[in-house]
Design a protein around this motif. Structure first.
Motif: not given
Length: 58
Positions: A9-10, A13, A27, A33, A36, A40
């Protein structure tokens, strides 16, 4: 944050600060999206606050 979550996920990005108080996180797709933001958003805000010294709008 577990490494698989970070890598999923990170890591893909990207982001930029568009003005004094706004940060845009880009993203790969709408599914990313959703996750995330759901998982987060606050973590990202807190990290950006620590770096910038103030809370930013995502």
């Amino acid at each position: 944050m577990p490494k698989p979550s970070f890598e999923t996920w990170i890591a893909p990005a990207t982001g930029k600060i568009t003005d004094e108080d706004v940060s845009v996180v880009k993203v790969t797709n709408d599914f990313a999206r959703h996750w995330t933001v759901e998982l987060y958003k606050e973590l990202i805000r807190n990290i950006l606050k620590e770096i910038r010294g103030k809370r930013l709008i995502l």
